[in-house]
Design a protein around this motif. Structure first.
Motif, PDB file in Angstrom:
ATOM      1  N   LEU A   9      -2.808-137.052  32.995  1.00  0.00           N
ATOM      2  CA  LEU A   9      -1.354-137.566  33.113  1.00  0.00           C
ATOM      3  C   LEU A   9      -0.424-136.323  32.727  1.00  0.00           C
ATOM      4  CD1 LEU A   9      -1.991-140.442  30.413  1.00  0.00           C
ATOM      5  CD2 LEU A   9      -1.563-140.665  33.198  1.00  0.00           C
ATOM      6  N   GLN A  10       0.703-136.671  33.216  1.00  0.00           N
ATOM      7  CA  GLN A  10       1.843-135.837  32.763  1.00  0.00           C
ATOM      8  C   GLN A  10       2.450-135.701  31.513  1.00  0.00           C
ATOM      9  OE1 GLN A  10       3.049-133.521  35.397  1.00  0.00           O
ATOM     10  NE2 GLN A  10       1.430-134.518  36.670  1.00  0.00           N
ATOM     11  N   PRO A  11       2.841-134.798  31.057  1.00  0.00           N
ATOM     12  CA  PRO A  11       3.196-134.764  29.337  1.00  0.00           C
ATOM     13  C   PRO A  11       3.955-135.954  28.929  1.00  0.00           C
ATOM     14  CG  PRO A  11       3.537-132.594  30.485  1.00  0.00           C
ATOM     15  CD  PRO A  11       3.204-133.343  31.566  1.00  0.00           C
ATOM     16  N   GLY A  12       4.892-136.391  29.782  1.00  0.00           N
ATOM     17  CA  GLY A  12       5.835-137.566  29.299  1.00  0.00           C
ATOM     18  C   GLY A  12       4.773-138.832  29.338  1.00  0.00           C
ATOM     19  N   GLY A  34      -6.547-145.087  35.029  1.00  0.00           N
ATOM     20  CA  GLY A  34      -6.995-143.817  35.669  1.00  0.00           C
ATOM     21  C   GLY A  34      -7.663-143.711  37.140  1.00  0.00           C
ATOM     22  N   SER A  35      -7.677-145.038  37.815  1.00  0.00           N
ATOM     23  CA  SER A  35      -8.149-144.942  38.952  1.00  0.00           C
ATOM     24  C   SER A  35      -7.016-144.957  40.099  1.00  0.00           C
ATOM     25  CB  SER A  35      -9.102-146.126  39.186  1.00  0.00           C
ATOM     26  OG  SER A  35      -8.236-147.655  38.791  1.00  0.00           O
ATOM     27  N   GLU A  39     -10.138-138.966  28.807  1.00  0.00           N
ATOM     28  CA  GLU A  39     -10.291-138.665  30.313  1.00  0.00           C
ATOM     29  C   GLU A  39      -8.930-138.797  30.925  1.00  0.00           C
ATOM     30  OE1 GLU A  39     -13.510-140.715  31.751  1.00  0.00           O
ATOM     31  OE2 GLU A  39     -14.935-139.506  30.508  1.00  0.00           O
ATOM     32  N   LEU A  40      -8.370-140.083  30.447  1.00  0.00           N
ATOM     33  CA  LEU A  40      -7.089-140.364  31.189  1.00  0.00           C
ATOM     34  C   LEU A  40      -5.882-139.425  30.819  1.00  0.00           C
ATOM     35  CD1 LEU A  40      -5.526-142.540  32.609  1.00  0.00           C
ATOM     36  CD2 LEU A  40      -5.086-144.032  30.823  1.00  0.00           C
ATOM     37  N   MET A  41      -6.055-139.053  29.218  1.00  0.00           N
ATOM     38  CA  MET A  41      -4.927-138.234  28.969  1.00  0.00           C
ATOM     39  C   MET A  41      -4.909-136.931  29.861  1.00  0.00           C
ATOM     40  SD  MET A  41      -2.943-139.328  26.397  1.00  0.00           S
ATOM     41  CE  MET A  41      -2.516-138.076  25.523  1.00  0.00           C
ATOM     42  N   ASN A  42      -6.145-136.437  30.173  1.00  0.00           N
ATOM     43  CA  ASN A  42      -6.149-135.185  31.032  1.00  0.00           C
ATOM     44  C   ASN A  42      -5.599-135.273  32.428  1.00  0.00           C
ATOM     45  OD1 ASN A  42      -7.467-133.604  28.993  1.00  0.00           O
ATOM     46  ND2 ASN A  42      -9.464-134.360  29.539  1.00  0.00           N
ATOM     47  N   LEU A  72       1.367-142.986  26.479  1.00  0.00           N
ATOM     48  CA  LEU A  72       0.020-143.239  26.173  1.00  0.00           C
ATOM     49  C   LEU A  72      -0.457-143.487  24.725  1.00  0.00           C
ATOM     50  CD1 LEU A  72      -2.725-144.745  26.970  1.00  0.00           C
ATOM     51  CD2 LEU A  72      -3.462-142.517  27.716  1.00  0.00           C
ATOM     52  N   LYS A  73      -0.121-142.148  24.207  1.00  0.00           N
ATOM     53  CA  LYS A  73      -0.500-141.822  22.936  1.00  0.00           C
ATOM     54  C   LYS A  73       0.145-142.922  21.940  1.00  0.00           C
ATOM     55  CE  LYS A  73      -0.567-137.865  21.246  1.00  0.00           C
ATOM     56  NZ  LYS A  73      -0.101-136.551  20.788  1.00  0.00           N
ATOM     57  N   ALA A  74       1.418-143.281  22.055  1.00  0.00           N
ATOM     58  CA  ALA A  74       2.195-144.338  21.366  1.00  0.00           C
ATOM     59  C   ALA A  74       1.605-145.573  21.807  1.00  0.00           C
ATOM     60  CB  ALA A  74       3.594-144.180  21.868  1.00  0.00           C
ATOM     61  N   ALA A  75       1.457-145.910  22.944  1.00  0.00           N
ATOM     62  CA  ALA A  75       0.626-147.394  22.985  1.00  0.00           C
ATOM     63  C   ALA A  75      -0.694-147.472  22.613  1.00  0.00           C
ATOM     64  CB  ALA A  75       0.396-147.524  24.649  1.00  0.00           C
ATOM     65  N   GLN A  76      -1.411-146.320  22.536  1.00  0.00           N
ATOM     66  CA  GLN A  76      -2.843-146.322  21.911  1.00  0.00           C
ATOM     67  C   GLN A  76      -2.691-146.462  20.504  1.00  0.00           C
ATOM     68  OE1 GLN A  76      -5.319-146.996  23.571  1.00  0.00           O
ATOM     69  NE2 GLN A  76      -7.137-146.418  22.278  1.00  0.00           N
ATOM     70  N   ARG A  77      -1.720-145.652  19.722  1.00  0.00           N
ATOM     71  CA  ARG A  77      -1.729-145.866  18.221  1.00  0.00           C
ATOM     72  C   ARG A  77      -1.251-147.571  17.854  1.00  0.00           C
ATOM     73  NH1 ARG A  77       1.502-140.363  17.071  1.00  0.00           N
ATOM     74  NH2 ARG A  77      -0.245-139.156  16.968  1.00  0.00           N
ATOM     75  N   LYS A  78      -0.486-148.341  18.831  1.00  0.00           N
ATOM     76  CA  LYS A  78      -0.003-149.397  18.612  1.00  0.00           C
ATOM     77  C   LYS A  78      -1.438-150.489  18.705  1.00  0.00           C
ATOM     78  CE  LYS A  78       4.834-148.806  19.448  1.00  0.00           C
ATOM     79  NZ  LYS A  78       6.032-149.085  20.168  1.00  0.00           N
ATOM     80  N   TRP A  79      -2.005-150.013  19.737  1.00  0.00           N
ATOM     81  CA  TRP A  79      -3.156-150.943  20.127  1.00  0.00           C
ATOM     82  C   TRP A  79      -4.319-150.784  18.988  1.00  0.00           C
ATOM     83  CZ3 TRP A  79      -8.342-150.328  20.694  1.00  0.00           C
ATOM     84  CH2 TRP A  79      -9.035-151.465  21.042  1.00  0.00           C
TER      85      TRP A  79
END
Length: 136
Positions: free
Chosen positions: A74-77, A135-136, A69-72, A82-89
């Motif tokens: 966000l802007q592409p950058g 996302g809020s 939901e959050l990814m939808n 977020l993808k990089a942060a989530q992978r690290k998390w």
């Protein structure tokens, strides 16, 4: 070692309110967990572990849903960041889970299974709440 673990768990649990949502309404996952733990089956160590496993699975699903939901929104950058942060998390979560599993030894006692499972539930819940805030 137990004092270190207990102190670390206390720090984790006391930081969770930082991620609390503005609403005072209890999340349905937490309500279901509380009901499970209050049931006759939830009174044993095995029952507690099972209740926590169910809660972990529910929070993990919420994590995936909230992330999508959050990814939808966000802007592409931002999506890439977020993808990089989530992978690290996720790598951190997996490493923490491996460490917690190492604490479950015959000499540790049976309650350590409950403690380590609760720590994993709390970790995933905290990430869900953080993503919801973003996302809020």
């Amino acid at each position: 070692m137990r004092r270190f673990f207990a102190a670390g768990l206390l720090v984790l649990l006391t930081t969770l309110p930082v991620f609390a949502e503005d609403t005072e309404e209890e999340d349905p996952i937490d309500s279901t967990l509380a009901e499970c733990l209050d049931s006759a089956d939830g009174q044993s160590t095995a029952g507690m572990v099972e209740c926590l496993g169910t809660a972990y699975d529910a929070w993990d699903k919420a994590l995936n849903d909230t992330y999508a939901e959050l990814m939808n929104t966000l802007q592409p950058g931002q999506q890439e960041l977020l993808k990089a942060a989530q992978r690290k998390w996720l790598a951190f979560r997996d490493s923490e889970q491996e460490f917690l599993a190492s604490l479950v030894t015959p000499e540790a006692g049976s309650i350590v299974r409950v403690t380590t499972n609760q720590a994993m539930v709390d970790m995933v819940k905290a990430r869900v709440l953080a993503l919801r805030l973003y996302g809020s």
